[in-house]
Write a protein that holds these residues in place. Structure first.
Motif, PDB file in Angstrom:
ATOM      1  N   LEU A  92      -7.013  40.504  26.114  1.00 59.49           N
ATOM      2  CA  LEU A  92      -5.871  39.693  26.522  1.00 59.49           C
ATOM      3  C   LEU A  92      -5.206  40.260  27.771  1.00 59.49           C
ATOM      4  O   LEU A  92      -4.819  39.509  28.687  1.00 59.49           O
ATOM      5  CB  LEU A  92      -4.862  39.617  25.375  1.00 59.49           C
ATOM      6  N   VAL A  93      -5.087  41.583  27.835  1.00 66.71           N
ATOM      7  CA  VAL A  93      -4.482  42.223  29.005  1.00 66.71           C
ATOM      8  C   VAL A  93      -5.356  42.005  30.246  1.00 66.71           C
ATOM      9  O   VAL A  93      -4.854  41.680  31.328  1.00 66.71           O
ATOM     10  CB  VAL A  93      -4.269  43.727  28.751  1.00 66.71           C
ATOM     11  N   ALA A  94      -6.672  42.193  30.078  1.00 64.17           N
ATOM     12  CA  ALA A  94      -7.585  41.977  31.206  1.00 64.17           C
ATOM     13  C   ALA A  94      -7.528  40.531  31.681  1.00 64.17           C
ATOM     14  O   ALA A  94      -7.523  40.254  32.893  1.00 64.17           O
ATOM     15  CB  ALA A  94      -9.012  42.346  30.799  1.00 64.17           C
ATOM     16  N   LEU A  95      -7.483  39.594  30.734  1.00 65.62           N
ATOM     17  CA  LEU A  95      -7.394  38.181  31.083  1.00 65.62           C
ATOM     18  C   LEU A  95      -6.084  37.884  31.820  1.00 65.62           C
ATOM     19  O   LEU A  95      -6.077  37.142  32.821  1.00 65.62           O
ATOM     20  CB  LEU A  95      -7.481  37.341  29.810  1.00 65.62           C
ATOM     21  N   SER A  96      -5.000  38.464  31.361  1.00 65.00           N
ATOM     22  CA  SER A  96      -3.709  38.247  32.018  1.00 65.00           C
ATOM     23  C   SER A  96      -3.686  38.850  33.414  1.00 65.00           C
ATOM     24  O   SER A  96      -3.169  38.243  34.360  1.00 65.00           O
ATOM     25  CB  SER A  96      -2.584  38.875  31.172  1.00 65.00           C
ATOM     26  N   ASN A  97      -4.278  40.043  33.539  1.00 67.95           N
ATOM     27  CA  ASN A  97      -4.237  40.767  34.798  1.00 67.95           C
ATOM     28  C   ASN A  97      -5.052  40.090  35.894  1.00 67.95           C
ATOM     29  O   ASN A  97      -4.635  40.056  37.064  1.00 67.95           O
ATOM     30  CB  ASN A  97      -4.741  42.198  34.581  1.00 67.95           C
ATOM     31  N   ALA A 129      -3.367  33.244  38.753  1.00 63.93           N
ATOM     32  CA  ALA A 129      -3.454  31.779  38.786  1.00 63.93           C
ATOM     33  C   ALA A 129      -2.067  31.143  38.747  1.00 63.93           C
ATOM     34  O   ALA A 129      -1.841  30.124  39.414  1.00 63.93           O
ATOM     35  CB  ALA A 129      -4.297  31.284  37.615  1.00 63.93           C
ATOM     36  N   ILE A 130      -1.150  31.721  37.995  1.00 61.92           N
ATOM     37  CA  ILE A 130       0.207  31.177  37.948  1.00 61.92           C
ATOM     38  C   ILE A 130       0.892  31.314  39.304  1.00 61.92           C
ATOM     39  O   ILE A 130       1.541  30.376  39.796  1.00 61.92           O
ATOM     40  CB  ILE A 130       1.026  31.883  36.848  1.00 61.92           C
ATOM     41  N   GLY A 148     -10.460  30.803  37.452  1.00 60.91           N
ATOM     42  CA  GLY A 148     -11.285  30.929  36.248  1.00 60.91           C
ATOM     43  C   GLY A 148     -12.767  30.854  36.533  1.00 60.91           C
ATOM     44  O   GLY A 148     -13.563  31.627  35.975  1.00 60.91           O
ATOM     45  N   ILE A 149     -13.175  29.957  37.416  1.00 60.09           N
ATOM     46  CA  ILE A 149     -14.602  29.774  37.701  1.00 60.09           C
ATOM     47  C   ILE A 149     -15.161  30.914  38.545  1.00 60.09           C
ATOM     48  O   ILE A 149     -16.333  31.273  38.420  1.00 60.09           O
ATOM     49  CB  ILE A 149     -14.843  28.413  38.369  1.00 60.09           C
ATOM     50  N   THR A 150     -14.329  31.519  39.389  1.00 55.92           N
ATOM     51  CA  THR A 150     -14.822  32.596  40.257  1.00 55.92           C
ATOM     52  C   THR A 150     -14.578  33.988  39.674  1.00 55.92           C
ATOM     53  O   THR A 150     -14.922  34.989  40.303  1.00 55.92           O
ATOM     54  CB  THR A 150     -14.152  32.515  41.649  1.00 55.92           C
ATOM     55  N   TYR A 151     -13.997  34.071  38.473  1.00 55.01           N
ATOM     56  CA  TYR A 151     -13.766  35.373  37.849  1.00 55.01           C
ATOM     57  C   TYR A 151     -15.014  35.839  37.100  1.00 55.01           C
ATOM     58  O   TYR A 151     -15.709  35.041  36.468  1.00 55.01           O
ATOM     59  CB  TYR A 151     -12.582  35.286  36.880  1.00 55.01           C
ATOM     60  N   ALA A 152     -15.298  37.124  37.177  1.00 54.62           N
ATOM     61  CA  ALA A 152     -16.410  37.711  36.421  1.00 54.62           C
ATOM     62  C   ALA A 152     -15.913  38.051  35.008  1.00 54.62           C
ATOM     63  O   ALA A 152     -15.112  38.970  34.827  1.00 54.62           O
ATOM     64  CB  ALA A 152     -16.920  38.968  37.119  1.00 54.62           C
ATOM     65  N   TRP A 153     -16.400  37.313  34.022  1.00 55.28           N
ATOM     66  CA  TRP A 153     -15.874  37.390  32.664  1.00 55.28           C
ATOM     67  C   TRP A 153     -16.500  38.508  31.821  1.00 55.28           C
ATOM     68  O   TRP A 153     -16.203  38.623  30.635  1.00 55.28           O
ATOM     69  CB  TRP A 153     -16.096  36.052  31.948  1.00 55.28           C
ATOM     70  N   LYS A 154     -17.341  39.337  32.414  1.00 54.35           N
ATOM     71  CA  LYS A 154     -18.055  40.348  31.636  1.00 54.35           C
ATOM     72  C   LYS A 154     -17.108  41.261  30.864  1.00 54.35           C
ATOM     73  O   LYS A 154     -17.317  41.532  29.669  1.00 54.35           O
ATOM     74  CB  LYS A 154     -18.941  41.191  32.569  1.00 54.35           C
TER      75      LYS A 154
END
Length: 336
Positions: A7-12, A18-19, A280-286
């Motif tokens: 969650l922290v990585a996603l927020s960061n 994005a906001i 979201g599309i250009t983020y590396a989700w690994k």
């Protein structure tokens, strides 16, 4: 614990950027949608209007810094924004009187205004490059972070750190204030109601005694203010480069069209849709997936759909889809 790290990585890396980016796009899209809704043409010079206004703000910021004037932990550019708005308002009003007014008197078709705005775009871009140059300009000062990733790790004991830049927080706060003031103006003041009436039915508005030149003048001043605020916030969050503002014209127009051209609320919603889509599309989700999935299912690749070099392609694809299947946008603005 792994879920918290995810969650922290996603927020960061996704939610916070994005906001902030969505707030900048929303302010830019509001300017585009006001021009389209009231003056009835797509202003392709809007990106370079943002660049010019930001350039004026940068020059005044440097002047204040040389005089030792600042806001402490906040960027000095916040003090310079009113001067940027004033300079940009003079420029767009002069452009309207010298260029657009002639075509309005001739009752020219919207496509003529579009072509004229492209010419204006090149003039604005050349003027900005001539004065400030074509290189990156960093003009942010004050505190860089409200929360740094290192401090967050030490305070929480998590493996992932959360960083919140001062410019990101300022962007969201300023955007909320500007949007609230704009909606209050359009809905509560006599001039704002005149603008809405002129947008809905020009002939009926003229019969009601509304002064069209006053509506046009106020519209350009509001658009100049939105352009300067959006451009300055974008420059503070990233950096200033004239050509970048030409590039973000695509996601700005995509935001306005996705939400519905002529709809201020749609412009705001469209800005966040485009921003979250691009990020979201250009983020590396690994990293996020590695925390959330069992070790046996952890991805070996980056899990990145597109490189960040192609983030504007996301806006383009969304724009094409909306134009093909819902040209009035999500909030049923004027068809494109």
């Amino acid at each position: 614990m792994d879920l918290l790290n995810a969650l922290v990585a996603l927020s960061n890396f996704v939610l916070i950027p994005a906001i902030a980016y969505g707030s900048q796009l929303a302010l830019g899209a509001l300017g585009v949608t006001l021009i389209y809704g009231i003056l009835r043409f797509s202003n392709f010079a809007h990106g370079d209007t943002m660049a010019f206004g930001t350039m004026v703000t940068i020059l005044v910021t440097w002047l204040f810094q040389s005089w030792g004037i600042g806001l402490g932990p906040l960027p000095t550019a916040l003090l310079a924004i009113p001067f940027g708005i004033a300079g940009t308002a003079v420029l767009v009003l002069l452009t309207d009187r010298v260029v657009y007014r002639f075509y309005r008197a001739q009752k020219a078709k919207p496509i003529i205004f579009v072509m004229v705005s492209i010419g204006v775009m090149f003039i604005y871009n050349g003027l900005t490059r001539f004065v400030l140059g074509a290189d990156d300009q960093i003009f942010a000062d004050g505190e860089r972070f409200i929360i740094s990733a290192g401090d967050f790790k030490r305070a929480t004991g998590l493996a992932e750190g959360l960083g919140l830049k001062t410019t990101q927080a300022i962007t969201v706060v300023v955007a909320v204030v500007v949007v609230a003031v704009l909606f209050w103006f359009l809905n509560r003041t006599r001039t704002g109601k005149s603008m809405r009436a002129y947008s809905d039915n020009e002939d009926l508005a003229l019969l009601s005694g509304i002064n069209p030149e006053r509506v046009v003048m106020v519209t350009w001043i509001i658009v100049a203010a939105l352009a300067v605020v959006a451009g300055t916030l974008y420059g503070l969050d990233k950096s200033f480069k004239p050509f970048t503002y030409f590039q973000i014209l695509l996601p700005i127009f995509a935001s306005a069209i996705v939400g519905g051209l002529g709809s201020p609320l749609g412009a705001i919603a469209g800005g966040f849709i485009i921003a979250f889509s691009e990020v979201g599309i250009t983020y590396a989700w690994k990293k996020v997936l590695a925390y959330m999935l069992p070790e046996s299912l952890e991805p070996s690749g980056l899990v990145q759909l597109l490189s960040t070099d192609y983030k504007f392609a996301v806006s383009f694809v969304i724009l094409i889809i909306v134009l093909l299947f819902r040209p009035t946008g999500l909030f049923k603005g004027k068809s494109v």
